[in-house]
Write an enzyme that holds these catalytic residues in place. Structure first.
Site, PDB file in Angstrom:
ATOM      1  CB  SER A  61      -0.949   0.008   1.195  1.00 19.99           C
ATOM      2  OG  SER A  61      -2.039  -0.856   0.958  1.00 19.99           O
ATOM      3  CE  LYS A  64      -4.482   1.942  -0.758  1.00 20.70           C
ATOM      4  NZ  LYS A  64      -3.841   0.665  -0.481  1.00 20.70           N
ATOM      5  CB  SER A 119      -4.402   1.593   3.655  1.00 21.20           C
ATOM      6  OG  SER A 119      -3.506   1.214   2.641  1.00 21.20           O
TER       7      SER A 119
END
Length: 448
Positions: A61, A64, A119
């Site tokens: 993640s 991102k 997230s």
């Protein structure tokens, strides 16, 4: 034995060619368990610590960060986005999300908080489709942006970081991405917030509450001077973490990837940050510090040269990162090729700063500086131009020569095929005639 010695010599020479002579970390650095890691100074991009920083890994993640950076570049935070069926339902049910509904309308800012705090993969999908139409096209945009900022060992295929074979990056590239993202003054707030209350939408009457599980942000682990932090985890990537911290006017970005246990990524990050802050400081370099290395003649990319005086060099805001036991007086400088402006009165060239310690040479900063040039004193280097022409001519000659060789080989092979076919045809006709004669004799014997 002789062949073995020759082979070893080749390997040694090759390794000397591919291994840079610029070391990037000092001795006595801390032991960490994460497989790859890097710490850079945010203003200069100087690498202060490196552990396999260019090894390609699954990012999870921390992807991102790039998604958010592009959202801030391409959208106004108040823009309203509408979720699609694919954005919501293409994700595995057990991945992180904020339970968006199909055709639900949310703002870019709400999606950014969802990225930074929860997230949320569904929010990442909504941003990707809003900007590029599909995740595939947004992945291309992400990779293109990565290339522009120097993250050349990165390839993104989705906006959230769920594992795909062709979705990868490196610790160093993620540090560059974080460095570029932090240039937007609004970026850090989405990745430093502990809580956010998302108001009701057209598809949901209740407020959504986001709570950050990042230990550095929620206070479970204290990190002095925290600017922003983003965690990641998948089975393939294990634990990943990107963190930016500012102390005493110095900003460092630390990236750790593939930490086996959750707590290890925080422990490793804190150890690296404390080590680098304790060991290094930033120093402002002036032209006086560079006088011994300033060249009297500049060489330009078009092979021309010009005589210049030291007074023509303009040095401003040149920062370097040095060990605390070093000073600007310990530096030496390398000047690159100059690039002239249109009227050939001003040149821009890159200057790299180095210091030496314990037998090693370390790069500690670089900056583009300007040099005033007298266009009347620019002289073309005819010999270099002739050498270029000769090299180009030789290359063309070699291409034509190889083309001729390949053509001759083709003609020769074609001729051999023709000869072989003729030989086979003659043999076949001969066999047919012999067969015809046997048939004739047999029929003649039968008639008798």
């Amino acid at each position: 034995m002789k062949k073995t010695a020759v082979l070893l010599s080749i390997l040694v020479a090759a390794s000397a060619f591919f291994i840079p002579d610029i070391k990037v970390q000092a001795a006595a650095s801390p032991y960490i368990t994460s497989q790859t890691a890097v710490v850079i100074e945010a203003d200069t991009g100087t690498v202060l610590y490196d552990k396999n920083m260019n090894r390609q890994m699954h990012p999870a993640s921390i992807t991102k960060l790039m998604t958010a950076m592009l959202a801030l570049e391409h959208c106004d935070t108040g823009e309203v986005m509408t979720t699609s069926h694919n954005a919501v339902y293409s994700l595995p049910f057990n991945t992180s999300h904020i339970a968006l509904f199909e055709k639900e309308q949310i703002t870019v800012e709400q999606a950014l908080y969802a990225l930074g705090i929860e997230s949320a993969n569904d929010a990442a999908n909504v941003i990707a489709e809003h900007i590029s139409g599909t995740n595939e096209d947004f992945g291309k945009l992400m990779t293109e942006k990565a290339r522009k900022i120097g993250a050349v060992n990165t390839n993104f295929t989705n906006p959230h970081g769920l594992p795909e074979d062709s979705h990868y990056t490196t610790a160093y590239d993620m540090a560059l991405i974080a460095k570029a993202a932090l240039e937007n003054e609004n970026f850090a707030k989405y990745f430093s917030a502990n809580r956010y209350d998302m108001p009701p939408t057209n598809q949901r009457d209740e407020m959504r509450q986001f709570w950050n599980a990042n230990y550095f942000i929620n206070g479970y682990e204290y990190c002095d001077g925290l600017i922003m932090s983003k965690t990641g985890w998948t089975e393939e990537a294990r634990h990943t973490l990107v963190t930016a911290v500012e102390r005493e006017g110095i900003t460092l970005i630390a990236v750790v990837m593939y930490s086996e246990k959750q707590g290890e990524k925080y422990d490793d990050t804190l150890a690296l940050l404390d080590y680098c802050f304790d060991s290094y400081t930033t120093v402002s370099v002036t032209k006086d510090d560079m006088l011994d290395d300033i060249p009297t003649q500049l060489t330009f990319r078009d092979a021309s040269t010009a005589q210049v005086g030291q007074e023509n060099f303009m040095v401003e805001n040149f920062l370097v990162v040095l060990p605390k036991d070093q000073s600007a007086e310990d530096l030496d400088f390398e000047f690159g090729y100059g690039t002239l402006n249109e009227d050939k009165t001003l040149a821009t060239l890159t200057v790299e700063a180095y210091y030496s310690k314990d037998g090693g040479r370390y790069r500690c900063g670089q900056q583009d500086i300007s040099v005033i040039v007298n266009s009347d004193k620019i002289k073309a280097d005819r010999s270099k131009q002739l050498n270029v022409i000769k090299r180009v001519g030789l290359t063309i000659f070699n291409i034509l020569l190889w083309g001729l060789v390949i053509w001759c080989v083709f003609i020769a092979l074609r001729q051999l095929v023709i000869i072989e076919n003729r030989r086979r045809n003659r043999k076949r006709r001969k066999q047919l005639r012999a067969k015809g004669q046997r048939v004739y004799r047999n029929s003649d014997r039968y008639n008798k």
